[in-house]
Design a protein around this motif. Sequence first.
Motif, PDB file in Angstrom:
ATOM      1  N   UNK A   1       0.769  -1.166  -0.120  1.00 27.40           N
ATOM      2  CA  UNK A   1       0.064   0.066  -0.013  1.00 27.40           C
ATOM      3  C   UNK A   1       0.787   1.272   0.091  1.00 27.40           C
ATOM      4  N   UNK A   2       1.912   1.335   0.757  1.00 28.27           N
ATOM      5  CA  UNK A   2       2.796   2.427   0.817  1.00 28.27           C
ATOM      6  C   UNK A   2       3.404   2.613  -0.538  1.00 28.27           C
ATOM      7  N   UNK A   3       4.099   1.404  -1.453  1.00 26.74           N
ATOM      8  CA  UNK A   3       4.484   1.749  -2.617  1.00 26.74           C
ATOM      9  C   UNK A   3       3.303   2.243  -3.692  1.00 26.74           C
ATOM     10  N   UNK A   4       1.972   1.651  -3.569  1.00 30.25           N
ATOM     11  CA  UNK A   4       1.150   2.199  -4.509  1.00 30.25           C
ATOM     12  C   UNK A   4       0.883   3.649  -4.188  1.00 30.25           C
ATOM     13  N   UNK A   5       0.766   4.096  -3.081  1.00 33.04           N
ATOM     14  CA  UNK A   5       0.509   5.712  -2.885  1.00 33.04           C
ATOM     15  C   UNK A   5       1.655   6.406  -3.193  1.00 33.04           C
ATOM     16  N   UNK A   6       2.764   6.068  -2.685  1.00 32.40           N
ATOM     17  CA  UNK A   6       4.025   6.791  -3.191  1.00 32.40           C
ATOM     18  C   UNK A   6       4.125   6.785  -4.642  1.00 32.40           C
ATOM     19  N   UNK A   7       3.939   5.885  -5.516  1.00 33.99           N
ATOM     20  CA  UNK A   7       3.909   5.720  -6.906  1.00 33.99           C
ATOM     21  C   UNK A   7       3.091   6.782  -7.458  1.00 33.99           C
ATOM     22  N   UNK A   8       1.838   6.627  -6.968  1.00 34.83           N
ATOM     23  CA  UNK A   8       0.893   7.671  -7.485  1.00 34.83           C
ATOM     24  C   UNK A   8       1.182   9.106  -7.131  1.00 34.83           C
ATOM     25  N   UNK A   9       1.898   9.347  -6.063  1.00 35.71           N
ATOM     26  CA  UNK A   9       1.920  10.661  -5.592  1.00 35.71           C
ATOM     27  C   UNK A   9       3.507  11.271  -5.839  1.00 35.71           C
ATOM     28  N   UNK A  10       4.114  10.320  -6.323  1.00 33.16           N
ATOM     29  CA  UNK A  10       5.519  10.639  -6.885  1.00 33.16           C
ATOM     30  C   UNK A  10       6.339  11.046  -5.804  1.00 33.16           C
ATOM     31  N   UNK A  11       6.317  10.324  -4.804  1.00 38.19           N
ATOM     32  CA  UNK A  11       7.151  10.550  -3.683  1.00 38.19           C
ATOM     33  C   UNK A  11       8.454   9.681  -3.662  1.00 38.19           C
ATOM     34  N   UNK A  12       9.486  10.064  -4.308  1.00 40.39           N
ATOM     35  CA  UNK A  12      10.709   9.082  -4.632  1.00 40.39           C
ATOM     36  C   UNK A  12      11.078   8.355  -3.432  1.00 40.39           C
ATOM     37  N   UNK A  13      11.297   9.271  -2.276  1.00 43.23           N
ATOM     38  CA  UNK A  13      12.014   8.405  -1.229  1.00 43.23           C
ATOM     39  C   UNK A  13      11.313   7.311  -0.810  1.00 43.23           C
ATOM     40  N   UNK A  14       9.845   7.471  -0.843  1.00 42.71           N
ATOM     41  CA  UNK A  14       9.017   6.415  -0.249  1.00 42.71           C
ATOM     42  C   UNK A  14       9.106   5.355  -1.276  1.00 42.71           C
ATOM     43  N   UNK A  15       9.087   5.593  -2.341  1.00 42.71           N
ATOM     44  CA  UNK A  15       9.316   4.528  -3.288  1.00 42.71           C
ATOM     45  C   UNK A  15      10.547   3.568  -3.280  1.00 42.71           C
ATOM     46  N   UNK A  16      11.338   4.476  -2.894  1.00 42.39           N
ATOM     47  CA  UNK A  16      12.724   3.809  -2.983  1.00 42.39           C
ATOM     48  C   UNK A  16      12.934   2.998  -1.697  1.00 42.39           C
ATOM     49  N   UNK A  17      12.361   3.476  -0.674  1.00 43.17           N
ATOM     50  CA  UNK A  17      12.502   2.810   0.861  1.00 43.17           C
ATOM     51  C   UNK A  17      11.450   1.631   0.742  1.00 43.17           C
ATOM     52  N   UNK A  18      10.199   1.724  -0.041  1.00 42.79           N
ATOM     53  CA  UNK A  18       9.223   0.756  -0.045  1.00 42.79           C
ATOM     54  C   UNK A  18       9.806  -0.623  -0.754  1.00 42.79           C
ATOM     55  N   UNK A  19      10.377  -0.325  -2.018  1.00 44.85           N
ATOM     56  CA  UNK A  19      10.906  -1.531  -2.696  1.00 44.85           C
ATOM     57  C   UNK A  19      12.016  -2.109  -2.087  1.00 44.85           C
ATOM     58  N   UNK A  20      13.015  -1.306  -1.464  1.00 47.00           N
ATOM     59  CA  UNK A  20      14.029  -1.980  -0.656  1.00 47.00           C
ATOM     60  C   UNK A  20      13.458  -2.718   0.485  1.00 47.00           C
ATOM     61  N   UNK A  21      12.431  -2.377   1.436  1.00 44.30           N
ATOM     62  CA  UNK A  21      11.890  -3.154   2.350  1.00 44.30           C
ATOM     63  C   UNK A  21      11.001  -4.444   2.116  1.00 44.30           C
ATOM     64  N   UNK A  22      10.552  -4.213   0.725  1.00 45.91           N
ATOM     65  CA  UNK A  22       9.756  -5.351   0.087  1.00 45.91           C
ATOM     66  C   UNK A  22      10.835  -6.389  -0.354  1.00 45.91           C
ATOM     67  N   UNK A  23      11.942  -6.122  -0.755  1.00 45.74           N
ATOM     68  CA  UNK A  23      13.044  -6.919  -1.170  1.00 45.74           C
ATOM     69  C   UNK A  23      13.657  -7.494  -0.044  1.00 45.74           C
ATOM     70  N   UNK A  24      13.881  -6.713   1.329  1.00 43.80           N
ATOM     71  CA  UNK A  24      14.230  -7.406   2.296  1.00 43.80           C
ATOM     72  C   UNK A  24      13.090  -8.588   2.824  1.00 43.80           C
ATOM     73  N   UNK A  25      12.076  -8.009   2.924  1.00 46.00           N
ATOM     74  CA  UNK A  25      11.004  -9.016   3.470  1.00 46.00           C
ATOM     75  C   UNK A  25      10.741 -10.400   2.546  1.00 46.00           C
TER      76      UNK A  25
END
Length: 297
Positions: free
Chosen positions: A228-252
């Motif tokens: 959900x974080x990634x979807x909202x961040x992508x839609x709102x163009x929040x690059x820092x949240x996009x990067x960190x969400x993808x990183x955390x998803x990768x770690x998980x």
Amino acid sequence: MKGHLKRVALIAVTWLAGLSGGLPARAQEPSATARLHEIRLMIMDPGQIFSISATLAELDGLERGLGSEQADPTGHGELNYARGFLHYRAGRPEQAVGPMQTALRIDEGSHFLNEKERARFTYQLADQAEELKRWDTAVDAYRKASAAFEADPAVSEDQRAGTLERLAYCLHEARRFGEARTINERVLAIGERLFGGDSDKLLVVITNLAQNTYELGDFDAARRYLDRRLAIATAKDHSSHVDDALFQLGVLSFERGQKREAEDFMTRRLEIARRSGDHARITAAEEALTILHEKNR
């Protein structure tokens, strides 16, 4: 607080009929406690300009004129309130926390603050304790401030939720993950009602919930929050949240044994970074992917 009391003016002398040759009566200087109250009114007035160092020095002098705390609790309360607030305003949390705690302890037994002052000062104590990573102190103060804000109709629901969010953050840092999750779920519900379910104002609390649920071992919930974080961040163009969400998803994904999916998330992050042309983002994404490859060996 608007306005402040000026020093007591010299009392005008009245000559009494029938007396001659006498000296006029001398004016009374304000007591230490009265002067401390004046200082509080001055430093809390946003329109006043004053020297923090000079005012702290005056407080040191006034302290010598006070009796014991038992004899003059209000004076000691005023002293510590002013001293704590001035250190807070100067950005010195290490010096602020002790006087703040003392002032609020005295106020519990001998009220000298009104409800709004008490709530605001308690929140400031929580903020300073959080800055120092004194989690138990911060949690206790944020709880008290939150209760006071709940009882004050002048405090908006958004502001109340913000206080709860800080409380949940400190609970998480104190490793009280279950309590933090419960409060963050309440904050998320408030945010959804106020701003809608796809608002970028929800990004922080969604991120915090992902961390809460991850620490509790509820990985399915953590994955839902990160998606959900990634979807909202992508839609709102929040690059820092996009990067960190993808990183955390990768770690998980990696920790759940889903290595191919983990690499997909890290690669996706790198591709987005390269399209952005931001060298710092590209470097960070490359480093994360390299670390993942090393772990997969």
